[in-house]
Motif scaffolding. Sequence first.
Motif, short mmCIF file in Angstrom:
data_model
loop_
_atom_site.label_atom_id
_atom_site.label_comp_id
_atom_site.label_asym_id
_atom_site.label_seq_id
_atom_site.Cartn_x
_atom_site.Cartn_y
_atom_site.Cartn_z
N SER A 21 0.81 -1.21 0.00
CA SER A 21 0.00 0.00 0.00
C SER A 21 0.85 1.27 0.00
CB SER A 21 -0.91 0.01 1.23
OG SER A 21 -1.58 1.24 1.37
N LYS A 22 0.39 2.26 -0.76
CA LYS A 22 1.12 3.52 -0.84
C LYS A 22 1.33 4.15 0.53
CE LYS A 22 -1.12 7.23 -2.27
NZ LYS A 22 -1.69 8.30 -3.11
N VAL A 23 0.30 4.13 1.38
CA VAL A 23 0.39 4.83 2.66
C VAL A 23 1.34 4.16 3.64
CG1 VAL A 23 -1.91 5.82 2.43
CG2 VAL A 23 -1.63 3.64 3.64
N LEU A 24 1.83 2.94 3.31
CA LEU A 24 2.80 2.27 4.16
C LEU A 24 4.23 2.61 3.78
CD1 LEU A 24 1.22 -1.25 4.70
CD2 LEU A 24 1.11 0.76 6.17
N HIS A 25 4.42 3.32 2.68
CA HIS A 25 5.76 3.80 2.35
C HIS A 25 6.18 4.82 3.41
CE1 HIS A 25 6.52 2.01 -1.67
NE2 HIS A 25 5.20 1.85 -1.61
N LYS A 26 7.47 4.83 3.73
CA LYS A 26 7.95 5.57 4.89
C LYS A 26 8.52 6.93 4.54
CE LYS A 26 8.97 1.37 7.53
NZ LYS A 26 10.00 0.57 8.22
N VAL A 27 8.29 7.86 5.44
CA VAL A 27 8.95 9.16 5.44
C VAL A 27 9.59 9.32 6.82
CG1 VAL A 27 8.63 11.67 5.36
CG2 VAL A 27 7.39 10.20 3.76
N GLY A 28 10.89 9.55 6.85
CA GLY A 28 11.57 9.62 8.13
C GLY A 28 11.51 8.33 8.91
N GLY A 29 11.50 7.19 8.20
CA GLY A 29 11.51 5.89 8.85
C GLY A 29 10.18 5.44 9.40
N ILE A 30 9.12 6.20 9.18
CA ILE A 30 7.80 5.88 9.72
C ILE A 30 6.80 5.89 8.56
CG2 ILE A 30 5.97 6.61 11.30
CD1 ILE A 30 8.14 7.95 13.00
N ALA A 31 5.94 4.87 8.49
CA ALA A 31 4.93 4.80 7.43
C ALA A 31 4.11 6.08 7.42
CB ALA A 31 4.03 3.59 7.64
N MET A 32 3.79 6.57 6.23
CA MET A 32 3.07 7.84 6.12
C MET A 32 1.78 7.83 6.91
SD MET A 32 3.57 9.14 2.18
CE MET A 32 2.99 7.66 1.38
N VAL A 33 1.00 6.76 6.81
CA VAL A 33 -0.28 6.72 7.51
C VAL A 33 -0.08 6.73 9.02
CG1 VAL A 33 -0.48 4.19 7.48
CG2 VAL A 33 -2.54 5.60 7.57
N ARG A 34 1.00 6.13 9.50
CA ARG A 34 1.28 6.16 10.93
C ARG A 34 1.63 7.57 11.38
NH1 ARG A 34 1.70 1.77 13.97
NH2 ARG A 34 3.05 2.90 15.43
N ARG A 35 2.34 8.31 10.55
CA ARG A 35 2.64 9.70 10.89
C ARG A 35 1.35 10.51 11.06
NH1 ARG A 35 7.38 11.91 11.24
NH2 ARG A 35 9.22 10.72 10.61
N VAL A 36 0.42 10.30 10.16
CA VAL A 36 -0.86 11.03 10.26
C VAL A 36 -1.61 10.62 11.52
CG1 VAL A 36 -3.04 11.52 9.11
CG2 VAL A 36 -0.96 11.23 7.75
N LEU A 37 -1.63 9.32 11.80
CA LEU A 37 -2.31 8.84 13.01
C LEU A 37 -1.64 9.37 14.28
CD1 LEU A 37 -2.96 5.18 11.87
CD2 LEU A 37 -4.74 6.75 12.64
N MET A 38 -0.33 9.44 14.28
CA MET A 38 0.40 9.98 15.44
C MET A 38 0.02 11.43 15.68
SD MET A 38 4.09 8.20 14.56
CE MET A 38 5.05 9.33 15.56
N THR A 39 -0.05 12.22 14.61
CA THR A 39 -0.42 13.62 14.75
C THR A 39 -1.87 13.75 15.21
OG1 THR A 39 1.14 14.23 13.01
CG2 THR A 39 -0.59 15.82 13.53
N ALA A 40 -2.76 12.98 14.60
CA ALA A 40 -4.18 13.05 14.95
C ALA A 40 -4.41 12.66 16.41
CB ALA A 40 -5.00 12.14 14.04
N SER A 41 -3.61 11.72 16.91
CA SER A 41 -3.77 11.24 18.27
C SER A 41 -3.46 12.28 19.32
CB SER A 41 -2.89 10.00 18.51
OG SER A 41 -3.27 8.95 17.66
N THR A 42 -2.76 13.35 18.93
CA THR A 42 -2.42 14.39 19.90
C THR A 42 -3.59 15.31 20.19
OG1 THR A 42 -1.63 15.96 18.21
CG2 THR A 42 -0.03 14.37 19.09
#
Length: 453
Positions: A21-42
């Motif tokens: 999946s595209k959203v599992l490609h990483k930016v800064g060592g973290i999957a893109m979708v996980r970065r969004v979820l991390m930000t949303a969780s704040t």
Amino acid sequence: MTQDIVILAAGKGSRMKSTFSKVLHKVGGIAMVRRVLMTASTLPEAKLHLVVGHQGEQVEANCQDFSANIVWQHDPQGTGDALRRVAPFLQADGATLTLYGDVPLIRASTLEKMTALSTPNTLVLLTISLDNPTGYGRIVRDAQGKVTAIVEQKDASPSQLAITEVNTGILLAPNNHLQTWLAALTNNNAQGEYYLTDVIAMAARDGVDIVTVNPENAAEVAGVNDRVQLAALERELQHQQAIHLMQNGATLLDPSRIDVRGELTTGHDVVIDVNCVFEGKVVLGNGVEIGPNCHLKDCIIGDNTVIKSHTLIDDSQVGESCDIGPFARLRPGTQLSNNAKIGNFVETKKARIGEGSKVNHLSYIGDTDMGANVNVGAGTITCNYDGVNKHLTQVADNVFIGSNTSLVAPVQIAEGATIAAGSTITKQVGEKQLAFARARQTNKDNWPRPVKK
């Protein structure tokens, strides 16, 4: 207001030319979708919804620790279609923030500005003005400057195409209105899809206030459709992180040649040379110096420690004023006390090295508990594996181990003992004893050297 946060992650991303999946490609060592979820969780009172489709099982498995509500979008028909799949799960008295799994650099501060403006009769839209708005939906305003609609590129008139303010796709809508608008969406457009952006015109028609917020920069709302765009966002993130490190007191000898793929915390007067990679959670104390081409992962480095070039440190703890490298490798479970030294071509694993102890050259120290002020000669190894099980080597304080020694575990070396060079030690050595274990040397006259056949 309570927040429903919907992250859209159902797209195929065919331009990535990838098997996952595209959203599992990483930016800064973290999957893109996980970065969004991390930000949303704040965000406070956030209820997460993750919309998946193409290879959704992969996405769901990768994000399961966020406890998001997983909503499937089989046969995707646009962003409006995705929100309609989530509609049954939305809180009646809340508002819904729509984010995208391939827009990884959105900042929490921007989302907080949006949520601060949210009311039961307000729709908050994130927009940005671009010199080249090609490909984006245009923000249409009336004579009083109020937003009246968003027109997609393929549906825009020539005058609308001249508009430079564009839609980022990120919006926050009150659920009491959103449910009605989603039900009224149609796919009567050039793409034959249900556009979430059509709710803007409905909001204007219904007298709902439409307010706009701008991100700090364009990279914050940039999406990824191919690997070129992925690489561009990677460099943008690394640039941002380099600036943050320097603002917090670190010296980067070349800010364009550092990669932080996780979380890097630095003390005062840290110096980092070129081409260093940091993964996971890394903490550098005050006065730490990192030489070029080092790779640090999930480790803590004490004050005033020097790490020389081409050193790898993984899941280890290093004390203060240690000297490591060059070309050293500290594997998981390594603990160095203050003033310890690990030299060139030395590998450690699950080893505790006492204060002031030195392993200077060409050695392997694994499954070892070593005391203080031990000197380990070049070529020394701990033979910790018998083919089935691992065994412990215990070395007390003030031991001297000669070069080319093999310590066959389990074995204990008592305080002040000396091991003669070239020995294979299989039994306990007592306090202040000299141990040597060598075969008797034999010299043969007129030995015929082998010749090449």
